[in-house]
Write a protein that holds these residues in place. Sequence first.
Motif, short mmCIF file in Angstrom:
data_model
loop_
_atom_site.label_atom_id
_atom_site.label_comp_id
_atom_site.label_asym_id
_atom_site.label_seq_id
_atom_site.Cartn_x
_atom_site.Cartn_y
_atom_site.Cartn_z
N GLN A 523 27.93 -21.66 34.57
CA GLN A 523 26.37 -21.33 33.54
C GLN A 523 26.49 -20.79 32.22
N ALA A 524 25.65 -21.66 31.58
CA ALA A 524 26.08 -22.15 30.01
C ALA A 524 23.97 -21.10 29.48
N LYS A 525 24.20 -20.64 28.23
CA LYS A 525 22.94 -21.10 27.12
C LYS A 525 23.32 -20.47 25.78
N ALA A 526 22.73 -21.34 25.07
CA ALA A 526 23.17 -21.44 23.59
C ALA A 526 21.20 -21.78 22.71
N THR A 527 21.30 -20.94 22.28
CA THR A 527 19.89 -20.67 21.05
C THR A 527 20.24 -19.75 20.31
N VAL A 528 19.93 -21.09 19.07
CA VAL A 528 18.85 -20.47 18.15
C VAL A 528 17.40 -20.60 17.44
N TYR A 529 17.19 -19.82 16.68
CA TYR A 529 15.76 -19.35 16.71
C TYR A 529 15.74 -18.13 15.06
N ARG A 530 14.20 -18.65 14.53
CA ARG A 530 13.65 -18.27 13.39
C ARG A 530 12.24 -17.79 13.81
N ASN A 531 12.73 -16.28 13.43
CA ASN A 531 10.82 -15.49 13.38
C ASN A 531 10.51 -15.00 11.98
N LEU A 532 9.17 -15.43 11.40
CA LEU A 532 9.11 -15.37 10.62
C LEU A 532 7.76 -14.93 10.09
N ILE A 533 7.81 -13.02 10.05
CA ILE A 533 6.73 -12.44 9.99
C ILE A 533 5.93 -12.10 8.82
N ASN A 534 4.44 -12.09 8.50
CA ASN A 534 3.74 -11.92 7.51
C ASN A 534 3.49 -10.69 7.57
N ASP A 535 3.33 -9.68 6.80
CA ASP A 535 2.80 -8.68 6.14
C ASP A 535 3.50 -7.31 7.57
N TYR A 536 4.96 -7.49 7.14
CA TYR A 536 5.54 -6.40 7.90
C TYR A 536 5.58 -5.17 7.33
N ILE A 537 5.12 -4.51 8.29
CA ILE A 537 5.28 -3.18 8.06
C ILE A 537 6.58 -2.24 8.17
N TYR A 538 6.94 -1.19 7.06
CA TYR A 538 8.13 -1.00 7.14
C TYR A 538 8.49 0.15 6.44
N LEU A 539 9.23 1.02 6.33
CA LEU A 539 9.29 2.64 5.66
C LEU A 539 10.03 2.53 4.22
N ARG A 540 9.52 2.91 2.53
CA ARG A 540 10.21 2.43 2.00
C ARG A 540 10.23 4.42 1.52
N ASP A 541 11.35 4.17 0.93
CA ASP A 541 11.81 5.71 0.63
C ASP A 541 11.00 5.72 -1.11
#
Length: 717
Positions: A523-541
């Motif tokens: 049993q084998a599996k290989a995956t490639v992916y890409r996730n584009l996120i607009n307006d990603y919320i993050y913490l800024r110092d």
Amino acid sequence: MLLPSVSMAEATTTHQSAIAPPAPAQVASPSHTSMNRAPAARLDEVSVTGVPIPGNPLSQAPDVDVVTSNDIEAKGAANLGQALDDLAGVDSISTGNTVGKPVIRGLSGERVKILSNGVGVSNQSFGVRHMPVTDPFLLDRVEVVRGASSVLYGSSALGGAINLLPPKIAYDKTAQGEVMGRYDSNNREWDTGIKATGGNGRFGYAFGLIRRDGGDIHTRDEPTYFPGPKAAAHPDAPAYTGRLKYTDFNQVNGDVAVGMHDDTLGDWTLRYTRWNDEHNFLLPPPGGIKPPSAGAEGVGQYIDDRQVQLDGRFNAGGITWEPKLMWQNNRRRSNAAGYPRDLGFDGDIDLQFNQYTARLVGQNGPAFGLDGGKIGLEYVNKQQVSRGHTQLSPGGEVNNAAVFAFQEKDIGKLTLQAGVRYDYHDVEALADKTANPSASVRDAHKQTYNVVTGSLGAVYAFTDHLSLAANVGRGFRAPTLFELYVAGQHGGVAAYQRGNPDLDPEKSIDTSLSLRWHSDRLQAKATVYRNLINDYIYLRDTGQTIDGLPVLDHEQTNAELYGAEASIKADVTSWLSVHAAGEVVRGRRRDNHEALPLIPADNVRLGARFTPHGNDWPRQTYASVDVRYYDSHKAAPGDPFSQFDNAPFGRASTSGYGLVDVGAGIAPKIHGQEVRIDLRINNLFDKAYRGFLDTYKGYALSPGRDIRLTTRIPFDL
């Protein structure tokens, strides 16, 4: 015999409609590619439910893995993150043995949807150390769906969904289940549990209860220099090693269910679950009320979560309907820094919510030229109160109403799956529900969002063993009360955090391509992916400080995550199998290419499992060896505790390291009673290291050698 496991679940063939009669699907669970594979029988019948079209995992366009209770218990997992972190592309944010927070393809927390039997639950997971409120011992299996799952589950499913399945009721048994006992040497933890199910054919029951009593974790003893005159010459040395004070916890968790199975009225189950936890976290110096020279300090937290869920399943109008109602009550209390749990609750942070969910899903058969699928409605109401001296997250109300549809079409060897969903979401902070509201809460207005999401996937079967799956999905995540209005010191990340009421929803386009092979021996599996996120919320110092703590503001940017993951399991002989899994994931802002926080280090895992046969060996004898390697990883600017890269102790960036784990087990019969014994030794050579997703990495080492001995006594009356 154990409680019903995935091998006893209903199965559908690869190209079967959602309500067709179940038929065996001759495949094994992809979870067999995990690094610490449990001594379970081959799973010949698998049907996942946490996906739009229920059926075999290999027939799904998204990547799906199943981990059974037997896998979890043999491994000795004490939390959800530990239960799943052997899967390719799945990692765990850890804090000692208390916290295990799943990470899927670089996303975690509010971006991974946790479900209880298909219904979303909330965990107040705004903090990096806020763990899911579930006990793995009380589960039958866990389904992990990678990639955006907003079409089925709405907000918070940007990275994927984790569906927690409780044990099914065995209506045809008087009582079956198991008694479990476990000892973990590293933190001197004792786990004791029992679970059982039975019935009289029409009415049935199931219950489970477990107590976990864990002490302080132990790391390898290494030199420390802080505080002292030599600290400047050794800035990478941790502040604490050896036995880490204030890393203990205590839990008592349980559930009870009653059910009815009737050919006319359908199947109905009413379940009550409670998760009760109190724990300490070790604070970084100086993190409490004493100077660093006084030694380590801790902070106590208390979490109580209760859930009542009613599930039904019946046929009407040619459609199989599944109504679900859930009430969840969650209370999180946290002391001010420097006040451990043995001092009792000091009233600092006190957050409580009631969440009500009504969900109706219909599984339809062929219609309008399509082969079947799901249609559904969902409404969620969440009411939160903040009673503490520190506001942190405010009181308020959240509503979400949604309608969705997902259908499937077979065209020869090609299976197409497509869905669409509309969500109305509103969030409102309420000053009268907040004991000490900030100015932004007093001036708050209702925030409303209207979002349409969709997905399109395809699976092409080249042969009976080889298939190619592709999936593209749009996900979204609405800002939380915490992100919009947080104001106060957050001890969990040693920072002062501020909200932003102008945040927009995160919106993503997630694409993946997966090549899968499945045969009796490979049993084998290989995956490639890409996730584009607009307006990603993050913490800024911001560069500012309040009371010596950095001030972090919530902001937004466009982000990108991409990577690859692979897993393989091969039966070399009837007594030897080998397995491997690995992942590479990258996350960055698209404006300045800065790395995103909490992205796992590149890693690979190799292992072998020996299962000798014959009368000369005890029943179900096995042995395993696993080698894990994690590459070096640099902390991103927004990583929790990234400030410790410039502290006079520790660091947030980590070096590469390798760990060796071994295991063994037998299941002898003693006076006619089977006894299952599993031994795991993690970090066999007691290596000193810092895991990148270990939240103690900034000022302490990760856990040293841990010997886990689990004894299970199944019963079947």
